[in-house]
Enzyme design. Sequence first.
Site, short mmCIF file in Angstrom:
data_model
loop_
_atom_site.label_atom_id
_atom_site.label_comp_id
_atom_site.label_asym_id
_atom_site.label_seq_id
_atom_site.Cartn_x
_atom_site.Cartn_y
_atom_site.Cartn_z
N CYS A 139 0.83 -1.20 0.00
CA CYS A 139 0.00 0.00 0.00
C CYS A 139 0.87 1.26 0.00
CB CYS A 139 -0.92 -0.01 1.22
SG CYS A 139 -1.96 1.45 1.33
N CYS A 142 -0.45 4.17 1.95
CA CYS A 142 -0.21 4.12 3.40
C CYS A 142 1.26 4.39 3.73
CB CYS A 142 -0.54 2.74 3.98
SG CYS A 142 -1.97 1.92 3.30
N ASP A 143 2.17 3.83 2.96
CA ASP A 143 3.57 3.74 3.40
C ASP A 143 4.57 4.59 2.62
OD1 ASP A 143 2.67 1.94 5.24
OD2 ASP A 143 3.28 0.16 4.13
#
Length: 338
Positions: A139, A142-143
């Site tokens: 992701c 997200c990261d």
Amino acid sequence: MTQPIENVIIIGSGPAGYTAALYTARANLDPLVIEGFAWGGLLQQTTEVENFPGFPQGIQGPALMQAMRDQAERFGTRFITDMATSVELATEPGGIHKVWVDEDELHLARTVILAMGAEHKKLGVPGEEELGGRGVSYCATCDAAFFKGARTVIVGGGDSAMEEAIFLSKFAERVDVVHRRHEFRASKIMLDRARAIENIAFKTPYVVEEFVAVEGQQLPTARLRNVETGEIEALENVGTFIAIGHEPQSAIVRGQIDLDDEGYVITQGRSTRTNRPGVFAAGDLVDHTYRQAITAAGSGCQAALDAEWYLRDTPQVPTPVGMPEGDLAEAQWAPSAE
Ligand code: NAP
């Protein structure tokens, strides 16, 4: 063995499941959540979540899920930390649904909220699992921020891969999109957008053979193989994002609930209603477009309200065979030896 007929059983424990639990608990419906062993959904596998509103400093994924679970519990939600293994969903309005846990433990409910989510598809190569969260991620949204200035790889050739590459390019020094064919499944517009970005390069036709942790290297080495020539290339110290699609966890309802070609649950209009009366679906099990914690939580809320309104408006069917006469709300039913 006797057991009550639940108002609502929620299967799944990501943001959709726990939000549905919170809302149905606050509506005094006393929900039962079958949350699986690895409760908390995909957010349990992430580190810092910076895009869930209400947390200006960010919050760790597992901490966010713990907080959602605690909030649902505070209003009386009950949890079974085990897998739902099969279901028999009623076909008539007011019918009683059956949910089995761990093969032989039967639970009954007037409504069921399906929130089993989706799993990132895995490459299935050596090192992928061990290095998950330590240089291998699923992701970028997200990261990506944790890969500032790093060399990175996106695996995949669809719209997700392009979207992730575009997002990641704002943080990473360089993004190599590694795809197994020369042709891309991604839409032209997404592909063109990615191609126009200076620090995105394309490597085709390559597959990842393995990920290796190397001492003294902060990030793993990704070993690639050219599928035409067999040539091996090692990309050292790279953060890899795997974006090869998702798999909705809809196996236990297949054959009863209408699914699309990819296995996502089909819901009616803007509601969370499925083709079976009293069965609702929310979160990534339904949504292959947005797939965010906040959108899943929102749809969990919708499912809870849909279930609440269904219970309010739907007369109960005549007592099913094997159940005692009388008010089903109070009924204790000893199921036949199933
Ligand atoms: P997808 O379209 O199914 O693409 C998956 C990609 O991963 C394909 O290029 C596929 O290669 C590759 N792949 C699959 N298994 C692989 C494996 N084992 N090893 C290596 N490569 C593998 O999935 P998606 O990109 O997640 O998109 C899903 C849906 O969401 C699509 O309808 C998409 O349009 C939509 N979406 C839209 C947007 C947007 O418009 N902004 C953003 C994201 C997603 P092959 O091509 O060789 O099969």
